[in-house]
Design a protein around this motif. Sequence first.
Motif, PDB file in Angstrom:
ATOM      1  N   PHE A 293       0.832  -1.208   0.000  1.00 53.15           N
ATOM      2  CA  PHE A 293       0.000   0.000   0.000  1.00 53.15           C
ATOM      3  C   PHE A 293       0.865   1.256   0.000  1.00 53.15           C
ATOM      4  O   PHE A 293       0.674   2.155  -0.817  1.00 53.15           O
ATOM      5  N   PHE A 294       1.834   1.312   0.906  1.00 54.18           N
ATOM      6  CA  PHE A 294       2.659   2.517   1.007  1.00 54.18           C
ATOM      7  C   PHE A 294       3.594   2.681  -0.182  1.00 54.18           C
ATOM      8  O   PHE A 294       3.894   3.811  -0.568  1.00 54.18           O
ATOM      9  N   MET A 295       4.026   1.580  -0.774  1.00 55.44           N
ATOM     10  CA  MET A 295       4.835   1.701  -1.985  1.00 55.44           C
ATOM     11  C   MET A 295       4.012   2.352  -3.094  1.00 55.44           C
ATOM     12  O   MET A 295       4.512   3.234  -3.800  1.00 55.44           O
TER      13      MET A 295
ATOM     14  N   MET B 210       6.599   4.390  -5.113  1.00 51.61           N
ATOM     15  CA  MET B 210       7.888   3.720  -5.015  1.00 51.61           C
ATOM     16  C   MET B 210       7.782   2.319  -5.613  1.00 51.61           C
ATOM     17  O   MET B 210       6.708   1.720  -5.601  1.00 51.61           O
ATOM     18  N   ASP B 211       8.903   1.811  -6.085  1.00 53.46           N
ATOM     19  CA  ASP B 211       8.985   0.404  -6.439  1.00 53.46           C
ATOM     20  C   ASP B 211       9.982  -0.240  -5.479  1.00 53.46           C
ATOM     21  O   ASP B 211      10.538   0.426  -4.592  1.00 53.46           O
ATOM     22  N   ILE B 212      10.225  -1.528  -5.665  1.00 55.65           N
ATOM     23  CA  ILE B 212      11.107  -2.235  -4.736  1.00 55.65           C
ATOM     24  C   ILE B 212      12.520  -1.656  -4.755  1.00 55.65           C
ATOM     25  O   ILE B 212      13.157  -1.535  -3.716  1.00 55.65           O
ATOM     26  N   GLY B 213      12.994  -1.255  -5.925  1.00 56.35           N
ATOM     27  CA  GLY B 213      14.332  -0.684  -6.026  1.00 56.35           C
ATOM     28  C   GLY B 213      14.470   0.605  -5.241  1.00 56.35           C
ATOM     29  O   GLY B 213      15.471   0.820  -4.536  1.00 56.35           O
ATOM     30  N   ILE B 214      13.483   1.462  -5.351  1.00 58.43           N
ATOM     31  CA  ILE B 214      13.524   2.737  -4.621  1.00 58.43           C
ATOM     32  C   ILE B 214      13.444   2.488  -3.120  1.00 58.43           C
ATOM     33  O   ILE B 214      14.204   3.071  -2.345  1.00 58.43           O
TER      34      ILE B 214
ATOM     35  N   ARG C  12      10.177 -10.500   0.415  1.00 53.98           N
ATOM     36  CA  ARG C  12       9.702 -11.364   1.520  1.00 53.98           C
ATOM     37  C   ARG C  12       8.807 -10.582   2.470  1.00 53.98           C
ATOM     38  O   ARG C  12       7.786 -11.085   2.924  1.00 53.98           O
ATOM     39  N   HIS C  13       9.181  -9.331   2.752  1.00 51.62           N
ATOM     40  CA  HIS C  13       8.414  -8.516   3.695  1.00 51.62           C
ATOM     41  C   HIS C  13       7.066  -8.096   3.115  1.00 51.62           C
ATOM     42  O   HIS C  13       6.191  -7.629   3.858  1.00 51.62           O
ATOM     43  N   LEU C  14       6.886  -8.243   1.822  1.00 56.37           N
ATOM     44  CA  LEU C  14       5.584  -7.951   1.200  1.00 56.37           C
ATOM     45  C   LEU C  14       4.560  -9.036   1.522  1.00 56.37           C
ATOM     46  O   LEU C  14       3.363  -8.843   1.312  1.00 56.37           O
ATOM     47  N   LYS C  15       5.029 -10.159   2.055  1.00 55.71           N
ATOM     48  CA  LYS C  15       4.127 -11.239   2.465  1.00 55.71           C
ATOM     49  C   LYS C  15       3.677 -10.955   3.897  1.00 55.71           C
ATOM     50  O   LYS C  15       4.506 -10.701   4.780  1.00 55.71           O
ATOM     51  N   PRO C  16       2.363 -10.981   4.136  1.00 56.34           N
ATOM     52  CA  PRO C  16       1.852 -10.615   5.478  1.00 56.34           C
ATOM     53  C   PRO C  16       2.485 -11.416   6.617  1.00 56.34           C
ATOM     54  O   PRO C  16       2.809 -10.849   7.656  1.00 56.34           O
ATOM     55  N   GLU C  17       2.664 -12.715   6.412  1.00 54.45           N
ATOM     56  CA  GLU C  17       3.209 -13.535   7.499  1.00 54.45           C
ATOM     57  C   GLU C  17       4.643 -13.139   7.843  1.00 54.45           C
ATOM     58  O   GLU C  17       5.040 -13.217   9.013  1.00 54.45           O
ATOM     59  N   LYS C  18       5.421 -12.709   6.886  1.00 55.10           N
ATOM     60  CA  LYS C  18       6.793 -12.250   7.148  1.00 55.10           C
ATOM     61  C   LYS C  18       6.785 -10.844   7.751  1.00 55.10           C
ATOM     62  O   LYS C  18       7.538 -10.547   8.672  1.00 55.10           O
TER      63      LYS C  18
ATOM     64  N   LYS D 187      16.565  -6.142  -2.253  1.00 54.41           N
ATOM     65  CA  LYS D 187      15.265  -6.281  -2.930  1.00 54.41           C
ATOM     66  C   LYS D 187      14.585  -7.595  -2.562  1.00 54.41           C
ATOM     67  O   LYS D 187      13.366  -7.629  -2.371  1.00 54.41           O
ATOM     68  N   TRP D 188      15.349  -8.662  -2.444  1.00 53.27           N
ATOM     69  CA  TRP D 188      14.745  -9.955  -2.103  1.00 53.27           C
ATOM     70  C   TRP D 188      14.161  -9.924  -0.691  1.00 53.27           C
ATOM     71  O   TRP D 188      13.159 -10.585  -0.420  1.00 53.27           O
TER      72      TRP D 188
END
Length: 135
Positions: free
Chosen positions: A73-75, A80-84, A98-104, A93-94
């Motif tokens: 949501f905040f990206m 922003m993208d993952i690189g930014i 992983r942090h984009l997954k709710p459980e992580k 980036k990897w």
Amino acid sequence: MKKENVPQDLGALGKITKEVCYATDSSGKYVTELSNGWEVKTEALNVAWKDVEERIAKARQQVLNGEASPLLFFMEYRLMDIGILSDYTGYWKWQINRHLKPEKFNRLSAKKLQKYADAFNVKVGELKTMTVHEA
């Protein structure tokens, strides 16, 4: 475009600032001319912002459905993208993927959450709840 043909349509920022355009004067030399805006450009920007708003709404729904973490949501909200985001936080980036997954995301330490909150210019509580307070 000739200097006298530079558009003067009131744009989104027309009351605040003017845009510098290049035009040709009567002798054919390039000069700068101030413009209040251009209706075509304003309409194109409106379409682009509508697309951004739709992406933000979709990201919010994915978070509410448990398909993504609030980072998505905040990206979208901060354009922003993952690189930014990687550049702002120092995370690989990897790791962000992983942090984009709710459980992580839900297992991130306070220190890591603070790093993300700082990157998005929000508090940790706002990060977790997708709350945005703009001044």
